[in-house]
Design an enzyme around this catalytic site. Structure first.
Site, short mmCIF file in Angstrom:
data_model
loop_
_atom_site.label_atom_id
_atom_site.label_comp_id
_atom_site.label_asym_id
_atom_site.label_seq_id
_atom_site.Cartn_x
_atom_site.Cartn_y
_atom_site.Cartn_z
N CYS A 1 0.90 -1.46 -0.13
CA CYS A 1 -0.21 0.45 -0.10
C CYS A 1 0.65 1.47 0.31
CB CYS A 1 -0.98 -0.24 1.43
SG CYS A 1 -2.18 -1.50 1.57
C1 BEZ Z 1 0.78 -4.33 1.97
O1 BEZ Z 1 0.18 -3.23 1.63
O2 BEZ Z 1 1.77 -4.58 1.66
C2 BEZ Z 1 -0.47 -5.96 2.17
C3 BEZ Z 1 -1.25 -5.86 2.53
C4 BEZ Z 1 -2.10 -7.07 3.14
C5 BEZ Z 1 -1.44 -7.61 3.02
C6 BEZ Z 1 -0.25 -8.43 2.45
C7 BEZ Z 1 0.31 -7.13 2.22
#
Ligand code: BEZ
Length: 212
Positions: A45
């Site tokens: 994100c």
């Molecule tokens: C991420 O944004 O890195 C992420 C969020 C939830 C699960 C896996 C990755």
């Protein structure tokens, strides 16, 4: 019932990093992209928000307002934005909804319980100025989105809203386009496509992009 293409994008009021947002008022006469993030302080994100912020001039050029959403409160978003700015070589330049009560996530079906009970998946909604939903894509949490693809779809949606054409596989702005199969009258075809067109098959006719 789940949202479908053509539905009116549900309106809402929710807190954000730039104050309270009344969604339809926020969009005004612009196009909109609403996209969800599983949680704050997550690596994928962080890269997505950095990329979106760096591409904001491209969204602005197309009259598109971005709005991100994550199911954490504003003070968490505010701390996270410091990390995004520090690590992604950008300044966050559009709001992130603070959907701690999951009001918007539920309204837009962004929580898929078989994937995760509490966090959203990576949803993307593209909304036209008349507030119709024009595109929905859902990615798993483990796959970061391609924001060039989102811009590409916006180019296609904006082109096809104004001309009787569709865009073929892997089209990008400036490539040849496909003439809508419903158009058959040769005189109308000549008027609408003065640059000419190629008949590959009666149902597959290619023409230069009409607004170039
Ligand atoms: C991420 O944004 O890195 C992420 C969020 C939830 C699960 C896996 C990755």
């Amino acid at each position: 019932m789940a949202l479908q293409l053509g539905d009116k994008a549900p309106d809402f009021t929710q807190e954000s990093t730039q104050g309270e947002i009344a969604f339809h008022d926020y969009l005004g006469d612009s196009w909109g992209v609403l996209f969800s993030h599983p949680a704050d302080f997550t690596p994928v994100c962080t890269t997505e928000l950095g990329m979106a912020a760096r591409l904001k001039p491209e969204f602005d050029k197309r009259n598109v307002k971005m709005l991100a959403i994550s199911v954490d409160p504003v003070d968490s978003h505010t701390e996270w934005i410091k990390d995004i700015n520090e690590t992604q070589n950008t300044e966050m330049n559009f709001p992130i909804l603070a959907d701690a009560d999951k009001k918007v996530s539920d309204l837009y079906g962004m929580i898929h319980p078989q994937a995760n009970d509490t966090q959203t998946v990576r949803s993307v909604f593209i909304i036209s100025p008349d507030k119709a939903i024009k595109l929905m894509i859902t990615y798993p949490a483990s796959t970061g989105r391609n924001f060039d693809e989102i811009l590409r779809v916006i180019d296609s949606l904006q082109l096809t809203a104004g001309y009787s054409v569709a865009t073929p596989a892997n089209w990008t702005d400036g490539d040849e386009v496909v003439i809508a199969p419903a158009l058959q009258d040769p005189q109308v075809l000549e008027e609408k496509f003065p640059k000419g067109y190629k008949v590959v098959k009666p149902y597959l006719r290619m023409t230069p992009q009409p607004d170039k």
